[in-house]
Write a protein that holds these residues in place. Structure first.
Motif, PDB file in Angstrom:
ATOM      1  N   VAL A 122      38.942  33.618  31.201  1.00  0.00           N
ATOM      2  CA  VAL A 122      38.823  34.938  31.810  1.00  0.00           C
ATOM      3  C   VAL A 122      40.053  35.793  31.514  1.00  0.00           C
ATOM      4  O   VAL A 122      41.183  35.302  31.531  1.00  0.00           O
ATOM      5  CB  VAL A 122      38.626  34.809  33.333  1.00  0.00           C
ATOM      6  CG1 VAL A 122      38.903  36.120  34.046  1.00  0.00           C
ATOM      7  CG2 VAL A 122      37.219  34.334  33.643  1.00  0.00           C
ATOM      8  N   THR A 123      39.811  37.062  31.246  1.00  0.00           N
ATOM      9  CA  THR A 123      40.889  38.035  31.063  1.00  0.00           C
ATOM     10  C   THR A 123      40.827  39.045  32.196  1.00  0.00           C
ATOM     11  O   THR A 123      39.764  39.599  32.488  1.00  0.00           O
ATOM     12  CB  THR A 123      40.744  38.767  29.722  1.00  0.00           C
ATOM     13  OG1 THR A 123      40.843  37.819  28.649  1.00  0.00           O
ATOM     14  CG2 THR A 123      41.834  39.815  29.560  1.00  0.00           C
ATOM     15  N   VAL A 124      41.956  39.279  32.838  1.00  0.00           N
ATOM     16  CA  VAL A 124      42.014  40.240  33.934  1.00  0.00           C
ATOM     17  C   VAL A 124      42.587  41.547  33.396  1.00  0.00           C
ATOM     18  O   VAL A 124      43.774  41.612  33.053  1.00  0.00           O
ATOM     19  CB  VAL A 124      42.890  39.723  35.092  1.00  0.00           C
ATOM     20  CG1 VAL A 124      42.871  40.726  36.246  1.00  0.00           C
ATOM     21  CG2 VAL A 124      42.393  38.359  35.567  1.00  0.00           C
ATOM     22  N   PRO A 125      41.777  42.608  33.305  1.00  0.00           N
ATOM     23  CA  PRO A 125      42.279  43.886  32.783  1.00  0.00           C
ATOM     24  C   PRO A 125      43.336  44.495  33.706  1.00  0.00           C
ATOM     25  O   PRO A 125      43.324  44.250  34.925  1.00  0.00           O
ATOM     26  CB  PRO A 125      41.022  44.767  32.755  1.00  0.00           C
ATOM     27  CG  PRO A 125      39.865  43.833  32.853  1.00  0.00           C
ATOM     28  CD  PRO A 125      40.352  42.662  33.647  1.00  0.00           C
ATOM     29  N   PRO A 126      44.239  45.279  33.152  1.00  0.00           N
ATOM     30  CA  PRO A 126      45.253  45.942  33.992  1.00  0.00           C
ATOM     31  C   PRO A 126      44.633  46.792  35.103  1.00  0.00           C
ATOM     32  O   PRO A 126      45.231  46.947  36.170  1.00  0.00           O
ATOM     33  CB  PRO A 126      46.021  46.813  32.988  1.00  0.00           C
ATOM     34  CG  PRO A 126      45.781  46.175  31.657  1.00  0.00           C
ATOM     35  CD  PRO A 126      44.421  45.564  31.716  1.00  0.00           C
ATOM     36  N   GLU A 127      43.434  47.337  34.837  1.00  0.00           N
ATOM     37  CA  GLU A 127      42.769  48.184  35.831  1.00  0.00           C
ATOM     38  C   GLU A 127      42.475  47.424  37.122  1.00  0.00           C
ATOM     39  O   GLU A 127      42.439  48.018  38.209  1.00  0.00           O
ATOM     40  CB  GLU A 127      41.468  48.755  35.258  1.00  0.00           C
ATOM     41  CG  GLU A 127      41.637  49.724  34.118  1.00  0.00           C
ATOM     42  CD  GLU A 127      41.879  49.039  32.779  1.00  0.00           C
ATOM     43  OE1 GLU A 127      42.153  49.759  31.790  1.00  0.00           O
ATOM     44  OE2 GLU A 127      41.788  47.792  32.722  1.00  0.00           O
ATOM     45  N   HIS A 133      44.329  44.927  38.484  1.00  0.00           N
ATOM     46  CA  HIS A 133      45.572  44.842  39.261  1.00  0.00           C
ATOM     47  C   HIS A 133      45.888  46.183  39.924  1.00  0.00           C
ATOM     48  O   HIS A 133      46.274  46.233  41.094  1.00  0.00           O
ATOM     49  CB  HIS A 133      46.735  44.433  38.354  1.00  0.00           C
ATOM     50  CG  HIS A 133      46.544  43.093  37.698  1.00  0.00           C
ATOM     51  ND1 HIS A 133      46.562  41.904  38.398  1.00  0.00           N
ATOM     52  CD2 HIS A 133      46.322  42.753  36.396  1.00  0.00           C
ATOM     53  CE1 HIS A 133      46.378  40.898  37.565  1.00  0.00           C
ATOM     54  NE2 HIS A 133      46.221  41.394  36.346  1.00  0.00           N
ATOM     55  N   ALA A 134      45.699  47.269  39.169  1.00  0.00           N
ATOM     56  CA  ALA A 134      45.983  48.597  39.713  1.00  0.00           C
ATOM     57  C   ALA A 134      45.039  48.925  40.861  1.00  0.00           C
ATOM     58  O   ALA A 134      45.451  49.500  41.883  1.00  0.00           O
ATOM     59  CB  ALA A 134      45.863  49.649  38.606  1.00  0.00           C
ATOM     60  N   LEU A 135      43.774  48.558  40.716  1.00  0.00           N
ATOM     61  CA  LEU A 135      42.808  48.835  41.771  1.00  0.00           C
ATOM     62  C   LEU A 135      43.138  48.076  43.048  1.00  0.00           C
ATOM     63  O   LEU A 135      43.088  48.637  44.143  1.00  0.00           O
ATOM     64  CB  LEU A 135      41.394  48.458  41.313  1.00  0.00           C
ATOM     65  CG  LEU A 135      40.337  48.614  42.412  1.00  0.00           C
ATOM     66  CD1 LEU A 135      39.936  50.064  42.562  1.00  0.00           C
ATOM     67  CD2 LEU A 135      39.136  47.737  42.161  1.00  0.00           C
ATOM     68  N   LEU A 176      45.709  36.405  39.691  1.00  0.00           N
ATOM     69  CA  LEU A 176      46.096  37.604  40.449  1.00  0.00           C
ATOM     70  C   LEU A 176      47.438  37.353  41.144  1.00  0.00           C
ATOM     71  O   LEU A 176      47.538  37.348  42.371  1.00  0.00           O
ATOM     72  CB  LEU A 176      45.021  37.937  41.482  1.00  0.00           C
ATOM     73  CG  LEU A 176      43.616  38.195  40.944  1.00  0.00           C
ATOM     74  CD1 LEU A 176      42.615  38.291  42.093  1.00  0.00           C
ATOM     75  CD2 LEU A 176      43.580  39.462  40.090  1.00  0.00           C
ATOM     76  N   PRO A 177      48.497  37.149  40.369  1.00  0.00           N
ATOM     77  CA  PRO A 177      49.782  36.749  40.969  1.00  0.00           C
ATOM     78  C   PRO A 177      50.399  37.795  41.890  1.00  0.00           C
ATOM     79  O   PRO A 177      51.208  37.442  42.754  1.00  0.00           O
ATOM     80  CB  PRO A 177      50.674  36.495  39.744  1.00  0.00           C
ATOM     81  CG  PRO A 177      50.066  37.323  38.651  1.00  0.00           C
ATOM     82  CD  PRO A 177      48.589  37.282  38.900  1.00  0.00           C
ATOM     83  N   ASP A 178      50.055  39.065  41.707  1.00  0.00           N
ATOM     84  CA  ASP A 178      50.665  40.113  42.511  1.00  0.00           C
ATOM     85  C   ASP A 178      49.861  40.461  43.760  1.00  0.00           C
ATOM     86  O   ASP A 178      50.317  41.254  44.585  1.00  0.00           O
ATOM     87  CB  ASP A 178      50.845  41.384  41.670  1.00  0.00           C
ATOM     88  CG  ASP A 178      51.798  41.167  40.498  1.00  0.00           C
ATOM     89  OD1 ASP A 178      52.745  40.379  40.659  1.00  0.00           O
ATOM     90  OD2 ASP A 178      51.586  41.769  39.431  1.00  0.00           O
ATOM     91  N   PHE A 179      48.676  39.878  43.902  1.00  0.00           N
ATOM     92  CA  PHE A 179      47.846  40.184  45.064  1.00  0.00           C
ATOM     93  C   PHE A 179      48.294  39.329  46.245  1.00  0.00           C
ATOM     94  O   PHE A 179      48.269  38.094  46.180  1.00  0.00           O
ATOM     95  CB  PHE A 179      46.377  39.926  44.753  1.00  0.00           C
ATOM     96  CG  PHE A 179      45.450  40.218  45.913  1.00  0.00           C
ATOM     97  CD1 PHE A 179      45.213  41.520  46.303  1.00  0.00           C
ATOM     98  CD2 PHE A 179      44.845  39.178  46.603  1.00  0.00           C
ATOM     99  CE1 PHE A 179      44.376  41.799  47.380  1.00  0.00           C
ATOM    100  CE2 PHE A 179      44.004  39.439  47.670  1.00  0.00           C
ATOM    101  CZ  PHE A 179      43.768  40.751  48.060  1.00  0.00           C
ATOM    102  N   LYS A 180      48.679  39.962  47.323  1.00  0.00           N
ATOM    103  CA  LYS A 180      49.235  39.240  48.474  1.00  0.00           C
ATOM    104  C   LYS A 180      48.251  39.151  49.644  1.00  0.00           C
ATOM    105  O   LYS A 180      48.567  38.566  50.678  1.00  0.00           O
ATOM    106  CB  LYS A 180      50.523  39.915  48.949  1.00  0.00           C
ATOM    107  CG  LYS A 180      51.582  40.048  47.866  1.00  0.00           C
ATOM    108  CD  LYS A 180      51.887  38.701  47.200  1.00  0.00           C
ATOM    109  CE  LYS A 180      52.939  38.851  46.110  1.00  0.00           C
ATOM    110  NZ  LYS A 180      53.140  37.578  45.354  1.00  0.00           N
ATOM    111  N   GLY A 181      47.066  39.726  49.488  1.00  0.00           N
ATOM    112  CA  GLY A 181      46.086  39.692  50.559  1.00  0.00           C
ATOM    113  C   GLY A 181      45.406  38.342  50.665  1.00  0.00           C
ATOM    114  O   GLY A 181      45.696  37.410  49.913  1.00  0.00           O
ATOM    115  N   PRO A 182      44.466  38.205  51.601  1.00  0.00           N
ATOM    116  CA  PRO A 182      43.763  36.946  51.776  1.00  0.00           C
ATOM    117  C   PRO A 182      42.951  36.555  50.537  1.00  0.00           C
ATOM    118  O   PRO A 182      42.339  37.399  49.881  1.00  0.00           O
ATOM    119  CB  PRO A 182      42.840  37.219  52.965  1.00  0.00           C
ATOM    120  CG  PRO A 182      43.487  38.344  53.703  1.00  0.00           C
ATOM    121  CD  PRO A 182      44.117  39.194  52.648  1.00  0.00           C
TER     122      PRO A 182
END
Length: 259
Positions: free
Chosen positions: A49-54, A56-58, A85-91
């Motif tokens: 899987v590739t996670v687009p920059p969009e 992370h921004a969203l 999603l290393p920068d996502f801090k939510g649940p």
């Protein structure tokens, strides 16, 4: 019938993304998003899987605009979601609700029979070795047999996994697109979301849920039952009143809504 539903032959072309999707106001909304096939395109292999920059921004924008009322709800293990999603801090709700990470702490939602899980994983691995194009995905609370690269063997995969699940007390078969998973029968995305909605900052919010797979149908129904918005990604049959064709369109629509 089940096998053909899994491979998508029964879904038809139901991409209806021209209508306006009614969304709650930002002050009241909570956003719950599946990962594979919803935020990112399906890959030939789970690790491809590739996670687009969009994306992370969203997620950053959504967390800010909705005061933290954003969660990822996936069949993947929490550790895999963290890697993507290393920068996502939510649940993060992982393994269909068998695990969750809240406030940086990951734990299983209940105790599961690890001896049965180990046996299931060994038996599925042995079975898959007979067909090189089968792919086995280990989960903390179960096992998945992927046949995306061997769709002509889909009926065989179903027969084996169905028989194995029926012999495993406390576990059940969870069909997915080109995959069959054996998981605890006491977990589900809707069950996990019900628990999360009882906690701050989600308590009292109006849910928005987006998902693409059969594993998301219970959560889509849950969101609609609470007066929220259920969005199906892709063309398969669904209980959701709203539909978008692909992850890119969802990202675009959510970005517009959050503006």
């Amino acid at each position: 019938m089940l096998y053909y539903q899994m491979t998508g032959f029964m879904g038809g072309d139901k991409h209806a993304d021209g209508h306006t999707i009614a969304m709650p106001g930002h002050a009241d909304a909570a956003l719950f998003l599946d990962f594979d096939g919803t935020l990112v395109d399906i890959a030939a292999r789970p690790d491809g899987v590739t996670v687009p920059p969009e994306v992370h921004a969203l997620l950053d924008k959504a967390c800010d605009r909705l005061s933290g009322r954003v969660a990822i709800v996936s069949g993947r293990a929490v550790s895999e979601l963290e890697a993507f999603l290393p920068d996502f801090k939510g649940p993060l709700i992982g393994s269909h609700g068998a695990e969750r990470r809240v406030d940086g702490k990951t734990q299983q939602t209940q105790d599961f029979d690890q001896a049965i899980i180990a046996t299931l994983q060994r038996l599925v691995t042995d079975f898959a070795s007979l067909t090189p194009d089968f792919l086995v995905e280990m989960k903390p609370t179960g096992v998945v047999l992927h046949y995306r690269q061997a769709q002509e063997q889909g009926a065989l995969a179903l027969h084996f996994m169905e028989s194995l699940a029926s012999a495993a007390t406390g576990f059940r078969l969870q069909p997915a697109l080109c995959a069959y998973e054996i998981k605890p029968d006491s977990v589900g995305k809707d069950i996990a979301l019900t628990g999360l909605m009882g906690q701050a900052p989600f308590s009292g919010a109006t849910p928005i849920y987006a998902g693409d797979d059969l594993t998301d149908e219970a959560a889509l129904a849950w969101a609609a039952d609470l007066g929220g918005t259920a969005i199906k990604i892709g063309g398969a049959e669904t209980v959701a009143a709203n539909r978008l064709p692909d992850p890119a369109t969802l990202i675009s629509r959510l970005d517009e809504w959050l503006a």
